[in-house]
Motif scaffolding. Structure first.
Motif, mmCIF file in Angstrom:
data_model
loop_
_atom_site.group_PDB
_atom_site.id
_atom_site.type_symbol
_atom_site.label_atom_id
_atom_site.label_comp_id
_atom_site.label_asym_id
_atom_site.label_seq_id
_atom_site.Cartn_x
_atom_site.Cartn_y
_atom_site.Cartn_z
ATOM 1 N N MET A 133 0.837 -1.203 0.000
ATOM 2 C CA MET A 133 0.000 0.000 0.000
ATOM 3 C C MET A 133 0.872 1.254 0.000
ATOM 4 O O MET A 133 0.592 2.227 -0.701
ATOM 5 N N GLU A 134 1.932 1.212 0.823
ATOM 6 C CA GLU A 134 2.767 2.413 0.933
ATOM 7 C C GLU A 134 3.529 2.676 -0.356
ATOM 8 O O GLU A 134 3.737 3.832 -0.735
ATOM 9 N N THR A 135 3.948 1.607 -1.027
ATOM 10 C CA THR A 135 4.600 1.804 -2.323
ATOM 11 C C THR A 135 3.666 2.545 -3.262
ATOM 12 O O THR A 135 4.056 3.505 -3.926
ATOM 13 N N ALA A 136 2.412 2.102 -3.308
ATOM 14 C CA ALA A 136 1.447 2.764 -4.199
ATOM 15 C C ALA A 136 1.282 4.231 -3.812
ATOM 16 O O ALA A 136 1.163 5.093 -4.686
ATOM 17 N N ARG A 137 1.289 4.504 -2.503
ATOM 18 C CA ARG A 137 1.124 5.902 -2.087
ATOM 19 C C ARG A 137 2.334 6.735 -2.504
ATOM 20 O O ARG A 137 2.183 7.863 -2.956
ATOM 21 N N LEU B 181 4.068 6.250 -5.008
ATOM 22 C CA LEU B 181 4.050 6.400 -6.466
ATOM 23 C C LEU B 181 2.951 7.359 -6.896
ATOM 24 O O LEU B 181 2.694 7.530 -8.082
ATOM 25 N N GLY C 248 -0.355 7.202 -5.668
ATOM 26 C CA GLY C 248 -1.695 6.614 -5.631
ATOM 27 C C GLY C 248 -2.555 7.186 -4.518
ATOM 28 O O GLY C 248 -2.062 7.449 -3.428
#
Lengths: 256, 255
Positions: free
Chosen positions: B156-160, B162, B164
């Motif tokens: 989830m944090e990776t997506a944020r 990036l 997201g």
């Protein structure tokens, strides 16, 4: 690009349970620089990274990028975690494209950039493989490619090679060094491995635990034309030993 | 004997052997005449009863009626449980608001709602479909909620980092990650749906596999009861295998 961490403190919890994990941390990262934070576990170095990424908010002090305070995560700061950060249902190429899709870039551009960054990290042949079919080192290279493809101003690397075998670590350090030279990226590396920090970073900040703080900052001006030779060179080993002694002195259990 | 060894090692061999053993014991018991065939009909009699109901069209009509109820009731339950479960799994506020309520209702036996449902909605399709919904919705929701809690924070944090935002992260990270567990949840709770449709039909229905069984009881047709039970088991098994097949194809990454 100018990333400024000014007098940042961070406390988790409230009242009697409050625990200060960072006290008055200040440093800066400029365009094209490679900066490393080194410290043992509990020195708050990962917290620094999460604050810069915007995943946490500082309790005191400010973090700003080009003068604007950081309040939330954003694609101007790409992050690479220690592990488990590739989407297991997506192929390597789809993982690289993931951030660009979130940004809503045109399809054609996504396809071209995906191909380009897979090439940059040397994984053009693995484009269609799932993460579980890749080795640990390859997975981290995909994660780096994914972060770079989203065009961040600074790349935040949180112990990116911490979970890898020693031999693979060394080749990944070579890889990251070459990548930095080739692409001119700006990087902030978190590691507990002093050698890794000294090999790669122009500026190394040593952090001490309880509460986390920077106790020493060193500029590392060494000849990096060959990392393999650098690892064994006298000035490198002397500097490493000197700083290692510093780090040992910070461990209360060992200092006695 | 490599051919024999290969046969033994085949994943289905032993399972099939178990079923055949029970069938054989059943046949021997009835053939020996030691048990009154009113209580235990022979396999042949059950087969005949099945043939009879098949040629008269009753079997197909009953099966379709039951399958339709299960399908509608479970589709409602599964469709609503997915967003609610994801919302509870991602938002502590929604979770704290709904979890005690659901935990409470979950322990109320669904068949105990039948009298109320009949009073409210009569004897039509609606109360049967609702019974299946009530009996599976809360389990589906709570199990989906749990699967959401196991989505690694890094994903989830990776997506944020990036760029997201909440909704794209739910759709592009959470949903695909929990897909295998959601399918498994549905597969498991589908069994309850089948239990409940039969219970509902035993109480009040004009057609359906459960209705057929309760009619057979009235005329002491144990052969038809056995036939009904076996058909229900077979349909359930087919649905189970269907879910497994979908999971293997759609979630190959998780195997």
């Amino acid at each position: 690009m100018h990333l400024q961490i000014a007098d940042v403190s961070k406390t988790f919890g409230y009242g009697a349970r409050a625990k200060q994990v960072l006290r008055n941390v200040s440093f800066a990262v400029h365009s094209g620089e490679f900066v490393a934070l080194v410290g043992s576990s509990g020195s708050g170095k990962s917290t620094v990274m999460r604050l810069i990424a915007g995943l946490e908010q500082p309790s005191a002090g400010t973090i700003s990028m080009d003068g604007r305070p950081i309040t939330a995560p954003g694609s101007d700061r790409g992050m690479v975690f220690q592990k488990y950060s590739l989407y297991p249902w997506l192929t390597a190429a789809e993982n690289v494209a993931f951030g660009m899709e979130l940004q809503g870039r045109p399809r054609q551009e996504i396809r071209e950039r995906t191909g380009y960054f897979l090439e940059v990290v040397g994984l053009a042949d693995a484009a269609r493989r799932l993460p579980r079919e890749l080795s640990g080192g390859m997975q981290q290279r995909v994660a780096i490619a994914r972060a770079l493809a989203a065009e961040p101003q600074v790349l935040l690397l949180d112990e990116p090679f911490g979970a890898l075998d020693i031999q693979i670590r060394e080749s990944m350090q070579e890889f990251l060094h070459t990548l930095w030279q080739r692409t001119g990226l700006t990087a902030l590396l978190i590691t507990h491995d002093l050698e890794e920090a000294l090999l790669l970073a122009g500026t190394v900040h040593i952090m001490a635990p309880s509460p986390g703080r920077i106790v020493r900052s060193v500029r590392v001006d060494l000849d990096r034309s060959s990392l393999a030779k650098l690892r064994l060179s006298r000035p490198f080993l002397d500097l490493r030993e000197e700083l290692a002694a510093d780090l040992r002195g910070l461990e209360p259990a060992l200092a006695a | 004997m490599p051919a024999f060894q290969r046969l033994i090692r085949h994943p289905w061999s032993l399972g099939l052997l178990g079923i055949l053993t029970v069938l054989l014991l059943w046949w021997i018991t009835t053939a020996s005449g030691s048990v009154n065939k009113l209580f235990l009909p022979s396999p042949q009699a059950v087969w005949l009863a099945g043939q009879q109901q098949w040629t008269s069209g009753l079997l197909l009509k009953d099966a379709l009626a039951s399958i339709q109820r299960v399908f509608i009731g479970f589709a409602m339950s599964a469709g609503l449980a997915l967003p609610v479960g994801i919302a509870m799994g991602t938002s502590p506020v929604i979770c704290r608001l709904l979890e005690p309520l659901m935990g409470l209702i979950r322990y109320m036996p669904a068949p105990a709602f039948i009298p109320l449902l009949i009073i409210y909605f009569g004897l039509d399709e609606l109360p049967k479909v609702l019974l299946i919904f009530i009996g599976t919705f809360f389990f589906n929701t709570l199990m989906i909620m749990d699967s959401v809690k196991f989505v690694p924070r890094e994903l989830m944090e990776t997506a944020r980092t990036l760029g997201g935002r909440t909704l794209p992260i739910l759709v592009k990270v959470v949903a695909p990650f929990i897909a295998p567990q959601v399918l498994d949840t549905y597969r498991i709770n589908m069994a309850s749906a089948w239990n409940l449709v039969i219970v509902a039909e035993l109480v009040a229905a004009t057609e359906g596999l459960g209705k057929r069984i309760s009619l057979a009881q009235r005329f002491l047709r144990t052969d038809e009861i056995f036939m009904g039970l076996i058909v229900i088991g077979l349909i359930g098994l087919l649905i189970d295998l269907g879910f497994r097949a979908v999971m293997r194809r759609a979630c190959a990454w998780a195997n």
